[in-house]
Design an enzyme around this catalytic site. Structure first.
Site, PDB file in Angstrom:
ATOM      1  CE  LYS A   1      -4.143  -2.024   2.018  1.00  6.60           C
ATOM      2  NZ  LYS A   1      -5.142  -1.995   3.082  1.00  6.60           N
TER       3      LYS A   1
ATOM      4  CD  GLU B   1      -7.415   1.416  -9.059  1.00  5.14           C
ATOM      5  OE1 GLU B   1      -6.455   1.942  -9.656  1.00  5.14           O
ATOM      6  OE2 GLU B   1      -8.417   2.049  -8.712  1.00  5.14           O
TER       7      GLU B   1
ATOM      8  CB  VAL C   1      -3.886 -15.911   7.367  1.00  2.00           C
ATOM      9  CG1 VAL C   1      -3.338 -17.255   7.814  1.00  2.00           C
ATOM     10  CG2 VAL C   1      -2.877 -14.812   7.636  1.00  2.00           C
TER      11      VAL C   1
ATOM     12  CB  ALA D   1      -2.191 -30.570   3.881  1.00  2.00           C
TER      13      ALA D   1
ATOM     14  NE  ARG E   1      -6.619 -29.350  -4.012  1.00  2.00           N
ATOM     15  CZ  ARG E   1      -5.786 -28.505  -4.577  1.00  2.00           C
ATOM     16  NH1 ARG E   1      -5.090 -28.860  -5.628  1.00  2.00           N
ATOM     17  NH2 ARG E   1      -5.631 -27.286  -4.077  1.00  2.00           N
TER      18      ARG E   1
ATOM     19  NE  ARG F   1      -6.552 -12.960  -4.792  1.00  2.00           N
ATOM     20  CZ  ARG F   1      -7.600 -13.710  -4.475  1.00  2.00           C
ATOM     21  NH1 ARG F   1      -8.750 -13.140  -4.176  1.00  2.00           N
ATOM     22  NH2 ARG F   1      -7.482 -15.011  -4.451  1.00  2.00           N
TER      23      ARG F   1
ATOM     24  CD  GLU G   1      -8.801 -26.834 -20.118  1.00  2.00           C
ATOM     25  OE1 GLU G   1      -7.741 -26.616 -20.727  1.00  2.00           O
ATOM     26  OE2 GLU G   1      -9.910 -26.938 -20.685  1.00  2.00           O
TER      27      GLU G   1
ATOM     28  CD  GLU H   1      -0.473 -18.086  -4.592  1.00  2.00           C
ATOM     29  OE1 GLU H   1      -0.235 -19.121  -5.209  1.00  2.00           O
ATOM     30  OE2 GLU H   1      -1.611 -17.781  -4.187  1.00  2.00           O
TER      31      GLU H   1
HETATM   32  P1  0O2 Z   1      -7.800 -19.726  -2.124  1.00  2.00           P
HETATM   33  O1  0O2 Z   1      -7.203 -19.165  -0.919  1.00  2.00           O
HETATM   34  O2  0O2 Z   1      -9.139 -20.289  -1.899  1.00  2.00           O
HETATM   35  O3  0O2 Z   1      -7.761 -18.798  -3.291  1.00  2.00           O
HETATM   36  P2  0O2 Z   1      -3.298 -26.206  -7.349  1.00  2.00           P
HETATM   37  O4  0O2 Z   1      -2.971 -27.628  -7.217  1.00  2.00           O
HETATM   38  O5  0O2 Z   1      -3.129 -25.655  -8.741  1.00  2.00           O
HETATM   39  O6  0O2 Z   1      -4.641 -25.849  -6.765  1.00  2.00           O
HETATM   40  P3  0O2 Z   1      -1.107 -24.569  -6.379  1.00  2.00           P
HETATM   41  O7  0O2 Z   1       0.016 -25.209  -7.067  1.00  2.00           O
HETATM   42  O8  0O2 Z   1      -0.851 -24.005  -5.008  1.00  2.00           O
HETATM   43  O9  0O2 Z   1      -2.337 -25.544  -6.304  1.00  2.00           O
HETATM   44  O10 0O2 Z   1      -1.627 -23.435  -7.099  1.00  2.00           O
HETATM   45  P4  0O2 Z   1      -1.944 -22.445  -8.211  1.00  2.00           P
HETATM   46  O11 0O2 Z   1      -2.577 -23.151  -9.339  1.00  2.00           O
HETATM   47  O12 0O2 Z   1      -0.781 -21.617  -8.473  1.00  2.00           O
HETATM   48  O13 0O2 Z   1      -3.074 -21.640  -7.453  1.00  2.00           O
HETATM   49  C1  0O2 Z   1      -2.917 -21.007  -6.260  1.00  2.00           C
HETATM   50  C2  0O2 Z   1      -4.036 -20.008  -6.108  1.00  2.00           C
HETATM   51  O14 0O2 Z   1      -4.293 -19.384  -7.364  1.00  2.00           O
HETATM   52  C3  0O2 Z   1      -5.369 -20.603  -5.736  1.00  2.00           C
HETATM   53  O15 0O2 Z   1      -5.419 -20.758  -4.350  1.00  2.00           O
HETATM   54  C4  0O2 Z   1      -6.320 -19.538  -6.196  1.00  2.00           C
HETATM   55  O16 0O2 Z   1      -6.314 -18.429  -5.331  1.00  2.00           O
HETATM   56  C5  0O2 Z   1      -5.681 -19.125  -7.498  1.00  2.00           C
HETATM   57  N1  0O2 Z   1      -6.223 -19.943  -8.597  1.00  2.00           N
HETATM   58  C6  0O2 Z   1      -5.595 -20.886  -9.286  1.00  2.00           C
HETATM   59  N2  0O2 Z   1      -6.384 -21.399 -10.244  1.00  2.00           N
HETATM   60  C7  0O2 Z   1      -7.563 -20.771 -10.163  1.00  2.00           C
HETATM   61  C8  0O2 Z   1      -8.808 -20.864 -10.885  1.00  2.00           C
HETATM   62  O17 0O2 Z   1      -8.980 -21.654 -11.818  1.00  2.00           O
HETATM   63  N3  0O2 Z   1      -9.805 -20.020 -10.486  1.00  2.00           N
HETATM   64  C9  0O2 Z   1      -9.655 -19.141  -9.468  1.00  2.00           C
HETATM   65  N4  0O2 Z   1     -10.682 -18.365  -9.162  1.00  2.00           N
HETATM   66  N5  0O2 Z   1      -8.497 -19.038  -8.749  1.00  2.00           N
HETATM   67  C10 0O2 Z   1      -7.478 -19.841  -9.102  1.00  2.00           C
HETATM   68  P5  0O2 Z   1      -6.429 -21.768  -3.666  1.00  2.00           P
HETATM   69  O18 0O2 Z   1      -5.659 -22.911  -3.103  1.00  2.00           O
HETATM   70  O19 0O2 Z   1      -7.557 -22.098  -4.550  1.00  2.00           O
HETATM   71  O20 0O2 Z   1      -6.880 -20.975  -2.418  1.00  2.00           O
HETATM   72  P1  0O2 Z   2      -8.238   1.298   2.035  1.00  2.00           P
HETATM   73  O1  0O2 Z   2      -7.748   2.425   2.879  1.00  2.00           O
HETATM   74  O2  0O2 Z   2      -9.682   1.410   1.678  1.00  2.00           O
HETATM   75  O3  0O2 Z   2      -7.356   1.049   0.826  1.00  2.00           O
HETATM   76  P2  0O2 Z   2      -8.248  -5.139   5.637  1.00  2.00           P
HETATM   77  O4  0O2 Z   2      -7.173  -4.257   5.022  1.00  2.00           O
HETATM   78  O5  0O2 Z   2      -7.678  -6.156   6.572  1.00  2.00           O
HETATM   79  O6  0O2 Z   2      -9.339  -4.317   6.253  1.00  2.00           O
HETATM   80  P3  0O2 Z   2      -8.507  -7.254   3.740  1.00  2.00           P
HETATM   81  O7  0O2 Z   2      -8.732  -8.393   4.690  1.00  2.00           O
HETATM   82  O8  0O2 Z   2      -7.151  -7.124   3.167  1.00  2.00           O
HETATM   83  O9  0O2 Z   2      -8.946  -5.901   4.454  1.00  2.00           O
HETATM   84  O10 0O2 Z   2      -9.467  -7.456   2.521  1.00  2.00           O
HETATM   85  P4  0O2 Z   2     -10.771  -6.723   2.028  1.00  2.00           P
HETATM   86  O11 0O2 Z   2     -11.590  -6.260   3.178  1.00  2.00           O
HETATM   87  O12 0O2 Z   2     -11.444  -7.633   1.069  1.00  2.00           O
HETATM   88  O13 0O2 Z   2     -10.273  -5.492   1.178  1.00  2.00           O
HETATM   89  C1  0O2 Z   2      -9.011  -4.908   1.322  1.00  2.00           C
HETATM   90  C2  0O2 Z   2      -9.015  -3.526   0.736  1.00  2.00           C
HETATM   91  O14 0O2 Z   2      -9.259  -3.578  -0.655  1.00  2.00           O
HETATM   92  C3  0O2 Z   2     -10.080  -2.688   1.356  1.00  2.00           C
HETATM   93  O15 0O2 Z   2      -9.438  -1.467   1.649  1.00  2.00           O
HETATM   94  C4  0O2 Z   2     -11.124  -2.501   0.283  1.00  2.00           C
HETATM   95  O16 0O2 Z   2     -11.665  -1.204   0.345  1.00  2.00           O
HETATM   96  C5  0O2 Z   2     -10.305  -2.675  -0.983  1.00  2.00           C
HETATM   97  N1  0O2 Z   2     -11.117  -3.245  -2.056  1.00  2.00           N
HETATM   98  C6  0O2 Z   2     -11.739  -4.431  -2.086  1.00  2.00           C
HETATM   99  N2  0O2 Z   2     -12.376  -4.593  -3.232  1.00  2.00           N
HETATM  100  C7  0O2 Z   2     -12.144  -3.483  -3.975  1.00  2.00           C
HETATM  101  C8  0O2 Z   2     -12.518  -3.069  -5.300  1.00  2.00           C
HETATM  102  O17 0O2 Z   2     -13.230  -3.766  -6.033  1.00  2.00           O
HETATM  103  N3  0O2 Z   2     -12.058  -1.843  -5.735  1.00  2.00           N
HETATM  104  C9  0O2 Z   2     -11.239  -1.044  -4.956  1.00  2.00           C
HETATM  105  N4  0O2 Z   2     -10.789   0.135  -5.436  1.00  2.00           N
HETATM  106  N5  0O2 Z   2     -10.882  -1.425  -3.690  1.00  2.00           N
HETATM  107  C10 0O2 Z   2     -11.325  -2.616  -3.212  1.00  2.00           C
HETATM  108  P5  0O2 Z   2      -8.732  -1.291   3.062  1.00  2.00           P
HETATM  109  O18 0O2 Z   2      -7.712  -2.375   3.271  1.00  2.00           O
HETATM  110  O19 0O2 Z   2      -9.790  -1.260   4.141  1.00  2.00           O
HETATM  111  O20 0O2 Z   2      -7.998   0.048   2.944  1.00  2.00           O
END
Ligand code: 0O2
Ligand code: 0O2
Length: 264
Positions: free
Chosen positions: A25, A41, A47, A57, A59, A78, A114, A140
């Site tokens: 940030k 952005e 966690v 673990a 899988r 992210r 895929e 990650e």
């Molecule tokens: P979470 O926290 O639910 O997002 P794999 O065997 O491929 O699942 P690997 O090798 O750790 O495991 O991971 P990979 O493919 O790099 O993916 C790690 C993370 O990437 C995933 O975490 C997702 O957050 C995101 N991701 C990967 N593939 C997809 C997908 O097809 N769709 C979406 N929406 N996200 C994806 P986790 O474990 O799902 O956890």
């Molecule tokens: P700020 O000052 O608004 O940037 P946490 O930081 O712990 O409260 P966490 O768990 O990281 O929050 O995840 P969360 O609540 O999903 O979102 C994190 C930050 O991303 C929040 O700001 C949201 O306002 C911002 N956010 C989520 N989705 C969007 C989106 O679609 N667009 C934009 N521009 N911002 C988004 P913070 O962390 O409260 O701080």
């Protein structure tokens, strides 16, 4: 299942997520001030839930004592960007950092999954200072555009709802939606490119105008009154016609005339 103290185990991961969120940030704020445009952005982090750690673990056949090395996304960050090009820039900035070590990268943008999933992943090792000393945890970092994030968020929640057995037609439509998100990113990048080019053109035009006007002044200084007046008339005409290219050519012509004048 093992009888570990999960809150103790997860503590350094929680700290890593909090610290990394603050750092990225801050990077956004700093770049905004320095360059008037931030490739970041917004930043989020989490966690992984204990149940998801255990599922993963199982899988991936990771034994309980190897969870800290076998599961790389217990700490997850992210970073969302506006444009695809911003992702490369952010990745470069992360590679150059001295407070973490890059372990490896996964480019799901060039090689999308895929499912249609696109994102750039960086697995890093991050040192956390705890009460007991320094400990290193894996984290990650997922870097993606807003369009990639939009798609991934919805696909993830649908997958969750259908417990990873999405009906075939839904899967196909999601794949199509991911192509639409890809097109959106491509179109936005090309619009941005056009804007950048228009800005460069504007700068070139205003530089040419400054150069013409100051060189005409210099010609007067070197007593080339008739030449200077003629150039002024030609400039006025081109200015009227909004002929930026003509003004650039005239700027070059006046420069040559000025060089001649200086030589005497
Ligand atoms: P979470 O926290 O639910 O997002 P794999 O065997 O491929 O699942 P690997 O090798 O750790 O495991 O991971 P990979 O493919 O790099 O993916 C790690 C993370 O990437 C995933 O975490 C997702 O957050 C995101 N991701 C990967 N593939 C997809 C997908 O097809 N769709 C979406 N929406 N996200 C994806 P986790 O474990 O799902 O956890
Ligand atoms: P700020 O000052 O608004 O940037 P946490 O930081 O712990 O409260 P966490 O768990 O990281 O929050 O995840 P969360 O609540 O999903 O979102 C994190 C930050 O991303 C929040 O700001 C949201 O306002 C911002 N956010 C989520 N989705 C969007 C989106 O679609 N667009 C934009 N521009 N911002 C988004 P913070 O962390 O409260 O701080």
């Amino acid at each position: 299942m093992d009888g570990r103290d999960w809150s103790l185990f997860l503590q350094p991961y929680e700290q890593a997520v909090e610290e990394l969120k603050v750092k990225f940030k801050t990077m956004r704020t700093e770049l905004k001030v320095r360059e008037a445009y931030a490739p970041i952005e917004f930043v989020t982090g989490r966690v992984k839930k204990i149940s998801s750690i255990l599922e993963k673990a199982k899988r991936l056949s990771v034994p309980p004592e190897k969870i800290n090395t076998g599961i790389e996304d217990i700490a997850g960050i992210r970073i969302m960007c506006q444009f695809v090009d911003d992702i490369r820039r952010v990745a470069e900035l992360i590679r150059a950092r001295k407070d973490l070590t890059l372990v490896y990268e996964k480019d799901y943008i060039t090689n999308f999954k895929e499912s249609g999933y696109r994102s750039f992943h960086m697995i890093v090792e991050y040192p956390v200072q705890t009460a007991l000393g320094l400990t290193k945890v894996l984290a990650e970092i997922q870097i993606r555009t807003l369009a990639m994030n939009f798609w991934a968020t919805i696909e993830h929640s649908l997958n969750y709802k259908f417990k990873e057995s999405l009906p075939d037609d839904v899967r196909i439509r999601l794949k199509k939606a991911s192509e639409a998100a890809f097109l959106l990113d491509t179109e936005m990048s090309s619009i941005r490119q056009e804007i950048l080019e228009a800005q460069t053109d504007f700068e070139k035009k205003s530089n040419a105008v400054s150069s013409v006007l100051s060189d005409i002044q210099d010609l007067y200084f070197f007593h080339r009154v008739r030449e200077a007046a003629q150039f002024q008339l030609r400039f006025n005409e081109l200015w009227e016609q909004e002929d930026a290219y003509g003004i650039r050519l005239l700027a070059d012509e006046i420069k040559t005339a000025l060089k001649r004048a200086k030589k005497g």
